[in-house]
Scaffold this active site. Structure first.
Site, mmCIF file in Angstrom:
data_model
loop_
_atom_site.group_PDB
_atom_site.id
_atom_site.type_symbol
_atom_site.label_atom_id
_atom_site.label_comp_id
_atom_site.label_asym_id
_atom_site.label_seq_id
_atom_site.Cartn_x
_atom_site.Cartn_y
_atom_site.Cartn_z
ATOM 1 C CB ILE A 16 -0.690 -0.131 1.031
ATOM 2 C CG1 ILE A 16 0.023 0.124 2.574
ATOM 3 C CG2 ILE A 16 -1.871 -1.099 1.137
ATOM 4 C CD1 ILE A 16 -0.992 0.077 3.851
ATOM 5 C CG ASP A 17 -0.699 4.434 -3.162
ATOM 6 O OD1 ASP A 17 0.669 3.697 -3.287
ATOM 7 O OD2 ASP A 17 -1.129 4.692 -2.903
ATOM 8 C CE LYS A 18 6.133 9.494 3.588
ATOM 9 N NZ LYS A 18 7.193 10.101 3.415
ATOM 10 N NE ARG A 30 -3.048 8.944 -3.888
ATOM 11 C CZ ARG A 30 -1.965 8.545 -3.700
ATOM 12 N NH1 ARG A 30 -0.929 8.158 -3.461
ATOM 13 N NH2 ARG A 30 -1.412 10.375 -3.832
#
Length: 354
Positions: A157-159, A261
């Site tokens: 998953i993204d930061k 997103r």
């Protein structure tokens, strides 16, 4: 003649060595294409201008010879990017970083990642990542090598996204869990606060996801018939409405980079506070100073995209037992939602710690 030859030899001796940073073999049947455009499509974190500058400096090679940026690639060309500095040492080292472990057994780990923690070492983030933290946690397990791609993270998953991640301790576990993700038999849901009002209570977003040619750090949605990007499907349902923003649950059929997103931005509902996808603009509501102040306070409460990987379900790779986990909303998102809930009901609340 001898003096001239010696001078050339001295110049060659003074040349700095070049180090390979990138290598790719052009596919069979590739139609002629300028090399700067070809490399731009293959290198995720570079611009076409930088590639052209590298070629002008003699750093772009084809079949071991430097070429200019207007060179047209052909089938089976071997393209290398040769720079005058060594590649960063990508060896993963164990680092004592706290981990919120939701579940652990001999085969796997389930971790609740906080927002702001990079998942895997990469450009600009070679230390202080989740992978370094896992290496520390498992440092006394002789069979676990953090530099072995056959173990470790099963997905990412993204930061700035918080929530659940799955880590395999053994090659067999990673292979079997990876097959489940590939076959879309895992169960994953995210909670997201997004801009705008949804007329419907649930929906489906379908659109190929590929890198945005105008911003290489952002993904873009393309028509499924375009042949650009990879197919992606996101389902969503409304959990709670706050007038100008909506709390939704997202369920993934696919797991593309920045899928939620990009998909939500594509349908006009960017994630709240998602700077890269336009969520830090005031997209709904009036322009009064009071409302602007309220929104700025919201951004201070949750200064990252309001996205949380809440649930994760899969079949255990050894026992075959179905396993399901849930991570509660982190404090920043919880406070953000409380603030919007108070706003829409007309009550006053200040959950921002000055």
């Amino acid at each position: 003649m001898t003096e001239y030859t010696e001078e050339i030899d001295e110049l060659e001796d003074e040349q700095q060595p070049l180090y390979e940073h990138f290598r790719i073999v052009v596919d069979e049947g590739q139609s002629p294409l300028r090399i700067d455009k070809y490399m731009f499509e293959k290198l995720q974190h570079s611009s076409r201008n930088r590639i052209q500058q590298a070629a002008d400096a003699g750093f772009v090679h084809v079949n071991d010879r430097p070429v200019k940026s207007n060179y047209k690639v052909r089938s089976n060309d071997v393209i290398t990017l040769m720079l005058d500095r060594p590649r960063h040492d990508s060896t993963i080292e164990a680092e004592d970083i706290p981990l919120n472990i939701v579940y652990e057994d001999a085969e796997l780990l389930v971790v609740d990642k906080p927002a702001g923690l990079v998942v895997h070492p990469g450009a600009g983030n070679f230390h202080g990542t989740l992978v370094n933290a896992v290496a520390w946690h498992l440092k006394d397990l002789p069979s676990y090598d953090p530099n072995d791609p056959e173990v470790g993270l099963v997905h990412r998953i993204d930061k700035d996204t918080s929530g659940l991640l799955l880590v395999a301790k053994t090659p067999d576990a990673k292979r079997k869990l990876g097959v489940q993700f590939f076959n879309k038999t895992t169960r994953r849901s995210y909670n997201a606060l997004v801009w705008g009002h949804f007329a419907e209570n649930e929906g489906r977003i379908e659109g190929n996801i590929g890198r945005d040619p105008r911003d290489r750090l952002r993904m873009k949605v393309f028509d499924p018939t375009s042949g650009i990007g990879k197919p992606a499907i996101t389902h969503y349902r409304v959990l709670e409405r706050f007038g100008y923003v909506t709390l939704i649950e997202c369920m993934l059929e696919t797991g593309r980079t920045h899928q939620i997103r990009a998909h939500l931005r594509h349908i006009g509902h960017p994630l709240f506070a998602d700077e890269r996808y336009g969520g830090t603009e005031i997209l709904r509501g009036n322009r009064s100073s009071t409302y602007k102040s309220f929104i700025q306070n919201c951004f201070k409460l949750c200064n990252r995209q309001a996205l949380h990987a809440r649930t994760l379900g899969f079949r255990h790779p050894t026992t075959g037992r179905e396993m399901d986990f849930c991570a509660p909303l982190p404090r920043d998102m919880e406070q953000l939602i409380d603030k919007w809930r108070a706003f829409i009901t007309g009550t006053t609340i200040d959950t921002y710690d000055n």
